[in-house]
Design an enzyme around this catalytic site. Structure first.
Site, PDB file in Angstrom:
ATOM      1  N   HIS A 442      10.002  15.801  -0.563  1.00  0.00           N
ATOM      2  CA  HIS A 442       8.841  14.920  -0.440  1.00  0.00           C
ATOM      3  C   HIS A 442       8.530  14.209  -1.755  1.00  0.00           C
ATOM      4  O   HIS A 442       7.671  13.340  -1.817  1.00  0.00           O
ATOM      5  CB  HIS A 442       7.629  15.751   0.024  1.00  0.00           C
ATOM      6  CG  HIS A 442       6.485  14.949   0.527  1.00  0.00           C
ATOM      7  ND1 HIS A 442       5.273  14.888  -0.118  1.00  0.00           N
ATOM      8  CD2 HIS A 442       6.347  14.162   1.622  1.00  0.00           C
ATOM      9  CE1 HIS A 442       4.436  14.122   0.546  1.00  0.00           C
ATOM     10  NE2 HIS A 442       5.063  13.659   1.611  1.00  0.00           N
ATOM     11  N   TYR A 475      -1.696   1.325   1.963  1.00  0.00           N
ATOM     12  CA  TYR A 475      -1.998   2.666   1.458  1.00  0.00           C
ATOM     13  C   TYR A 475      -2.345   2.564  -0.025  1.00  0.00           C
ATOM     14  O   TYR A 475      -1.707   1.817  -0.762  1.00  0.00           O
ATOM     15  CB  TYR A 475      -0.779   3.594   1.568  1.00  0.00           C
ATOM     16  CG  TYR A 475      -0.392   4.050   2.947  1.00  0.00           C
ATOM     17  CD1 TYR A 475      -0.819   3.379   4.097  1.00  0.00           C
ATOM     18  CD2 TYR A 475       0.431   5.155   3.113  1.00  0.00           C
ATOM     19  CE1 TYR A 475      -0.434   3.807   5.348  1.00  0.00           C
ATOM     20  CE2 TYR A 475       0.823   5.593   4.367  1.00  0.00           C
ATOM     21  CZ  TYR A 475       0.390   4.902   5.485  1.00  0.00           C
ATOM     22  OH  TYR A 475       0.777   5.327   6.727  1.00  0.00           O
ATOM     23  N   HIS A 599      -4.446   7.392  -0.133  1.00  0.00           N
ATOM     24  CA  HIS A 599      -3.234   8.210  -0.143  1.00  0.00           C
ATOM     25  C   HIS A 599      -2.898   8.760  -1.527  1.00  0.00           C
ATOM     26  O   HIS A 599      -1.962   9.540  -1.670  1.00  0.00           O
ATOM     27  CB  HIS A 599      -2.066   7.369   0.392  1.00  0.00           C
ATOM     28  CG  HIS A 599      -0.881   8.157   0.836  1.00  0.00           C
ATOM     29  ND1 HIS A 599       0.299   8.183   0.123  1.00  0.00           N
ATOM     30  CD2 HIS A 599      -0.691   8.962   1.909  1.00  0.00           C
ATOM     31  CE1 HIS A 599       1.176   8.962   0.744  1.00  0.00           C
ATOM     32  NE2 HIS A 599       0.603   9.443   1.830  1.00  0.00           N
TER      33      HIS A 599
END
Length: 691
Positions: A442, A475, A599
């Site tokens: 990630h 975002y 975000h």
């Protein structure tokens, strides 16, 4: 100013200290829904929030509700940290979700559609069509719709069909006999996904106004044409939502091949929700519930299209939307010959979407074409095969660069796209790896290796968000462009860890999940506790998407009890209860919901007025800290630290227009400017300030 701990002891049972995770994320979806009635947003953006809410709820049922139902079917009665069993959570979800979806359609029918009609944007019902419009719709049905429809009669030779997850379908009641003399009472008509759900009427039939007809209305009007010699006595929309989580054996030999095999199962997983229109008779929806093995709590009767998430069209009304925003380019990049010379001058912080994502793409583009560049390495989590970044990486590989892409195939709902990305890059000659089995990759990292004066120099980008140019426009995220030798060496070591085998990488500056990040966060909080106890400045500000990890929550409680002031800016899930006497009275929790999706992940520890500021790809969740590869990078330049504190944290703490405050009982309350306060809208101010 520290709040002294009260003398009267207050004891809390273990389950009184936490908010249920699934109910907390459902609360976030409700905050999104409320944007549809917020006059701060233009009308078409308010409508878009309704559609976002639908998509959010689809995923909520596909993943969260499906997971709880799975636990229930396995007889799992274990309680989550908040003390609730899966059955209790499902019951609470059903009650809240039914009320929320009813409110959603009420907003649509009573507020959004009437206001759109005032602007000459109309979704016409069947009875509102003029003769000329009806004739056009009939021709459209005959030429564009009927040829791709497949009506399926329900009889012993035709069992109830397997219907794709979230597909639009019609159940039709019939009278009469078919061509074979059979008495058929029911049929199902699936609406192919290739057909648009919203059909615009020609301008010449609407006096130039924007008039639309729903595909469901077109099929309903002419459904009898699909059954010659029979009469359709009823036609009712329905849609089934299915379990869409993928179950993969971590011991598979080829992850991409295994994923391809699982993706089709997502379309036909166990049913978790049935949506029908309000006019659907009881005997029909009971029949459908029986076919899908659902109960009445899992039935949602809606006053409008059951596939509301696809109620989209290209409306020609710019005044009903936010003005287009042109992201800024940092001055150092404008003044420099190329991105490499700019990065040699200083660290460059990018704050999306207020600042452009173009410098990240330019780093890759210049690297792909620069003869001095030898290698490019990048992690990819959500990037389509046709994205500019993927095409540039493919070009770099074809140009002879050593291109390595670490692609996380298991990014939920982007698995198929990521497999396509892998194929494009492999065909271009790039080295593609899928990270570590059992740990999703990630981290957001780019590493460029360039030969300069017979030496190899590294250039790095680290980010809080995905390498997706579309997301970067909506975002909020941070990205750091740097040539800091320690950070570049750390990124190099993580790539080695991801592509090879060996011991945990020893890093100098980066914090690294699943290895050092969690422990170091606990240490940072302990330092604030020690400072507070010594009478020194102690303040923690955490901005993440979600806070669920119990050890960190308990450590924050401990810090609050020691007098540390704690501000949490949590977009969605928060399992911590703020403001409880003797436990969390020094903790404040807020959520910002506005035009852009918040975000950024930023961790601030005052460290006795010598702040530690980190940006990260990791939320404060179990999965991020223990089951994913994450990178957390320090911001060391004083000017950048000040900027993140002022623009990325403090301005959000002052927001009194888009902020929601979490109460100790788990209820979120919307903030409003007080009588002596000026309106403060963080996103709006940042849009205007960063130029």
């Amino acid at each position: 100013m520290n709040t002294a701990v009260a003398n009267t002891a207050v004891e809390y049972a273990y389950n009184e200290r936490y908010i249920n995770r699934e109910l907390s994320i459902l609360d976030f979806h409700l905050r999104v829904l409320e944007q549809a009635v917020d006059p701060l947003h233009p009308l078409l953006d308010r409508m878009n929030f309704l559609l976002i809410f639908s998509r959010n709820m689809d995923e909520f049922f596909e993943i969260r509700v499906a997971g709880l139902m799975e636990q229930l079917s396995l007889g799992n009665e274990s309680r989550s940290p908040d003390g609730l069993t899966p059955k209790q959570v499902l019951d609470s979800i059903a009650q809240t979700a039914h009320a929320a979806i009813e409110r959603q359609y009420r907003i649509l029918n009573e507020e959004i559609l009437p206001k759109l009609r005032d602007e000459d944007i109309c979704f016409l019902r069947r009875g509102e069509l003029s003769p000329a419009q009806s004739a056009w719709v009939k021709k459209y049905f005959q030429e564009q719709v009927a040829p791709v429809l497949t009506p399926i009669s329900l009889d012993p030779a035709h069992p109830f069909p397997r219907l794709v997850n979230k597909s639009l379908n019609f159940i039709v009641t019939l009278e009469g006999k078919d061509a074979f003399g059979r008495q058929i009472d029911l049929a199902v008509v699936p609406a192919p996904r290739s057909l648009p759900r919203v059909v615009k009427l020609p301008d010449e039939l609407t006096d130039g106004k924007e008039h639309f007809v729903m595909l469901s209305a077109i099929i309903h009007e002419h459904v009898s044409d699909l059954f010659p010699g029979m009469t359709a006595t009823g036609c009712y929309q329905f849609r089934v939502t299915r379990n869409a989580d993928l179950a993969l054996d971590e011991d598979v030999e080829d992850l991409a091949k295994a994923l391809k095999g699982e993706l089709n199962s997502r379309r036909f997983g166990r049913a978790v929700r049935l949506e029908v229109t309000e006019n659907c008779p009881e005997h029909i929806y009971q029949y459908l519930l029986n076919k899908f093995h659902l109960n009445s709590d899992q039935l949602y009767k809606v006053d409008g299209p059951v596939n509301l998430a696809r109620l989209v069209s290209d409306f020609k009304r710019p005044h009903l939307r936010y003005d287009s925003h042109t992201p800024a380019i940092p001055k150092v990049l404008k003044k420099s010959e190329n991105i490499f010379s700019a990065m040699q001058k200083q660290d460059i912080l990018l704050h999306h979407p207020f600042e452009s994502f173009a410098p990240v793409i330019n780093l890759l583009r210049e690297a792909a074409r620069d003869p001095q560049v030898l290698a490019i390495k990048q992690t990819l989590y959500r990037s389509g095969a046709d994205s500019e970044i993927v095409q540039i990486l493919a070009e770099a590989a074809r140009n002879g660069k050593e291109v390595t892409a670490v692609i996380e195939l298991r990014a939920r709902f982007d698995e198929e796209s990521n497999i396509a990305v892998a194929n494009v890059l492999q065909e271009a000659g790039a080295v593609v790896v899928y990270g570590i089995v059992g740990y999703k990759t990630h981290a957001k990292m780019i590493l460029v290796v360039r030969r300069e004066n017979n030496k190899l120099v590294r250039y790095v980008h680290l980010g809080t968000g995905n390498y997706h140019a579309g997301n970067a426009r909506i975002y909020t995220d941070y990205g750091l462009l740097t040539t800091d030798k320690d950070l570049c060496e750390d990124v190099h070591r993580i790539f080695q860890e991801l592509t090879g085998m060996g011991k945990m990488a020893k890093l100098k500056k980066l914090l690294h999940a699943p290895f050092t990040l969690h422990a170091q966060l606990l240490n940072f909080i302990d330092d604030e506790i020690a400072n507070a106890q010594a009478g020194k400045a102690a303040h923690i500000i955490i901005k993440v998407n979600a806070l669920t990890e119990v050890q960190l929550i308990n450590k924050l409680y401990e810090a609050s009890q020691a007098g540390v002031q704690i501000d949490l800016i949590i977009r969605s899930i928060c399992c911590l209860r703020p403001g409880l006497p003797n436990l969390s009275e020094n903790i404040r929790v807020r959520s910002i919901v506005g035009r852009f999706l918040e975000h950024t992940r930023v961790y601030y520890f005052s460290n006795n007025n010598n702040p530690r500021i980190y940006c990260s790809s990791a939320d404060w969740m179990d999965r991020n800290l223990f089951s994913r590869v994450e990178a957390c990078f320090p911001i060391e330049d004083p000017a950048l630290k000040k900027r993140i504190y002022e623009q990325g944290l403090n301005t959000y703490l002052q927001d009194n227009q888009q902020a929601w405050l979490l109460q100790g009982d788990g209820v979120w309350k919307r903030t409003e400017p007080q009588a002596n306060e000026e309106p403060h809208n963080a996103q709006q101010l940042l849009t205007a300030a960063i130029v």
